[in-house]
Design an enzyme around this catalytic site. Structure first.
Site, PDB file in Angstrom:
ATOM      1  CE  LYS A 198      29.801  16.938   7.204  1.00 11.19           C
ATOM      2  NZ  LYS A 198      29.983  15.572   7.009  1.00 11.19           N
ATOM      3  CD  GLU A 206      29.376  21.993  14.742  1.00 13.49           C
ATOM      4  OE1 GLU A 206      29.423  23.159  14.603  1.00 13.49           O
ATOM      5  OE2 GLU A 206      28.852  21.077  13.975  1.00 13.49           O
ATOM      6  CB  SER A 223      27.033  11.753   1.389  1.00 13.48           C
ATOM      7  OG  SER A 223      27.631  10.775   2.138  1.00 13.48           O
TER       8      SER A 223
HETATM    9  C1  LIG Z   1      29.604  14.284   7.496  1.00 10.84           C
HETATM   10  C2  LIG Z   1      29.087  13.280   6.477  1.00 10.84           C
HETATM   11  C3  LIG Z   1      27.954  12.493   6.715  1.00 10.84           C
HETATM   12  C4  LIG Z   1      27.206  12.606   7.907  1.00 10.84           C
HETATM   13  O1  LIG Z   1      26.496  13.870   8.094  1.00 10.84           O
HETATM   14  P1  LIG Z   1      24.869  14.048   7.490  1.00 10.84           P
HETATM   15  O2  LIG Z   1      24.743  15.517   8.065  1.00 10.84           O
HETATM   16  O3  LIG Z   1      24.058  13.352   8.139  1.00 10.84           O
HETATM   17  O4  LIG Z   1      24.712  14.402   5.875  1.00 10.84           O
HETATM   18  C5  LIG Z   1      27.603  11.696   5.806  1.00 10.84           C
HETATM   19  N1  LIG Z   1      28.582  11.427   4.578  1.00 10.84           N
HETATM   20  C6  LIG Z   1      29.449  12.083   4.550  1.00 10.84           C
HETATM   21  C7  LIG Z   1      30.441  11.847   3.383  1.00 10.84           C
HETATM   22  C8  LIG Z   1      30.216  13.224   5.268  1.00 10.84           C
HETATM   23  O5  LIG Z   1      31.030  13.620   5.375  1.00 10.84           O
END
Ligand SMILES: *Cc1c(COP(=O)(O)O)cnc(C)c1O
Length: 405
Positions: free
Chosen positions: A89, A111, A377
């Site tokens: 993010k 948000e 992610s």
């Molecule tokens: C917020 C988040 C997501 C989901 O958000 P996307 O916009 O779909 O990427 C996925 N993995 C992690 C670690 C997150 O913090």
């Protein structure tokens, strides 16, 4: 360019900017200026310097040998979990805070649901010395106390959203209301590839650094820029958009999305938008969303707060409905088991969101000579309590089973 946004802000039939009159001037300013600003060499230099020295990029592309052996293919992990603040993010919030400064804005709103985007926003506001207001549903404030504490320590003001179910969609509505009331000094940092045009394209562009790096990292490791598969979990879709971006038009690279089935797709507790959703408008964008027959948003459910969004970004709606991307889903339990598996095999504790992506690796049919990149992610520190609770339950079950047999 079949899969990129067109000049009207649409991906096929999805996208656009369906917004109240009061937001038009803000959105128009962004739409007219974002590409020019972010393509300026000076902007690019600042962005990439911060990604390198502050975020810690490039994030490694790790060849997971034991996992590869188990699945009989070549698995590479794109380590977004190693970024500052522990997820992808921050790539987007760094980009947007620089854009806000170029636009002369002094006040930032955002948000947040689980608090991950709120923390990433509060972090860059501290870095730049800008005022930060994060809207968060009152229910989520109670559920996500550690992230609320982080935001406060970073100097952000966490504003509870008291309407509706007091979760992410209500926080988003409050943020939009705030922006309408403060059009001049405020920039709204949206956290995923959702919302009115140009946000989905803006966020995808900042996250595209993920696949930009993947190309040269794969070339170095395998001799080819292209993997056979890219797998990513999808909430709104920003980590997936970043991991897919530079491969969108190359159809030899198969794109795989994994959404949250929650307790099961047909249980009424799910966030599997591609199966349960239909075309509608949410937060200024025409996309796939979970709604009742008369268009009321259905409350989504997933054990991972980052995936329980009732819609999906318009890019992904287009990739799915055109057949460019394939979608799988994973239940809460499958995700938790996949998290334990990755942890025990590779020594990496993933975020619960990310764990969904790992739970379907045996279903994609990757061959021994092929390669698969999984977008890792985020890291799992924030989910430890959930993981441990599951382990305790399993051990409790086993103990009571042993007693009775
Ligand atoms: C917020 C988040 C997501 C989901 O958000 P996307 O916009 O779909 O990427 C996925 N993995 C992690 C670690 C997150 O913090």
């Amino acid at each position: 360019m079949k899969y990129q946004v067109n000049s009207e802000g649409f991906y096929g039939p999805y996208g656009g900017a369906f917004i109240p009159e009061m937001l038009h001037s803000n959105i128009a300013t962004l739409t007219e200026s974002y590409q020019r600003i972010i393509n300026e060499p000076a902007f690019q230099k600042k962005f990439h310097n911060l990604l390198k020295d502050y975020v810690g990029r490039p994030s490694p592309l790790y060849h997971a040998e034991r996992l590869s052996e188990q699945y009989g293919t070549n698995i590479y992990l794109k380590r977004e979990d190693l970024n500052h603040t522990g997820a992808h993010k921050i790539n987007n919030t760094i980009g947007q805070i620089l854009l806000a400064k170029e636009l002369g804005k002094t006040r930032i709103i955002a948000e947040t649901g689980a608090g991950q985007h709120g923390v990433a926003t509060a972090t860059v506001c501290a870095l730049m010395g800008l005022e930060c207001i994060v809207y968060m549903g009152k229910t989520d404030i109670h559920r996500q106390a550690p992230n609320v504490a982080r935001m406060k320590m970073l100097g952000a003001h966490v504003e509870p959203a008291l309407s509706g179910s007091q979760t992410l969609k209500d926080a988003t509505n409050e943020a939009i209301r705030d922006w309408i009331n403060h059009p001049v000094d405020t920039h709204y940092i949206i956290g995923s590839v959702v919302g009115p045009h140009p946000y989905p394209d803006l966020v995808a562009t900042f996250q595209s650094v993920i696949s930009e790096e993947m190309k040269w990292q794969l070339k170095e490791k395998t001799g080819s820029e292209n993997p056979d598969y890219i797998v990513a979990c999808v909430g709104g879709g920003s980590n997936a958009a970043g991991a897919f971006y530079h491969y969108l038009e190359d159809e030899s690279v198969k794109l795989v999305l994994v959404e949250a089935a929650g307790k099961g797709i047909d249980t009424g507790y799910s966030a599997a938008t591609s199966v349960l959703g239909s075309m509608g408008i949410i937060h200024g964008s025409r996309t796939m969303l979970m709604q009742t027959e008369d268009g009321q948003i259905v409350e989504p459910y997933s054990i991972s707060a980052g995936l329980d969004y009732p819609g999906i970004g318009p890019l992904h709606a287009h990739l799915i409905s055109s057949g460019r991307a394939q979608v799988f889903s994973a239940t809460d339990e499958e995700a938790i088991r996949a998290a334990y598996h990755l942890t025990r095999v590779e020594g990496i504790i993933p975020a619960l969101e990310t764990a969904h992506a790992f739970s379907i690796l045996d279903q994609i049919g990757a061959q021994p000579e092929e390669s698969v990149v999984v977008c890792l992610s985020g890291r799992g520190d924030k989910d430890l309590a959930t993981y441990i609770e599951y382990l305790d339950e399993q051990e409790g079950n086993r103990a009571s089973h042993e007693k009775t047999t």
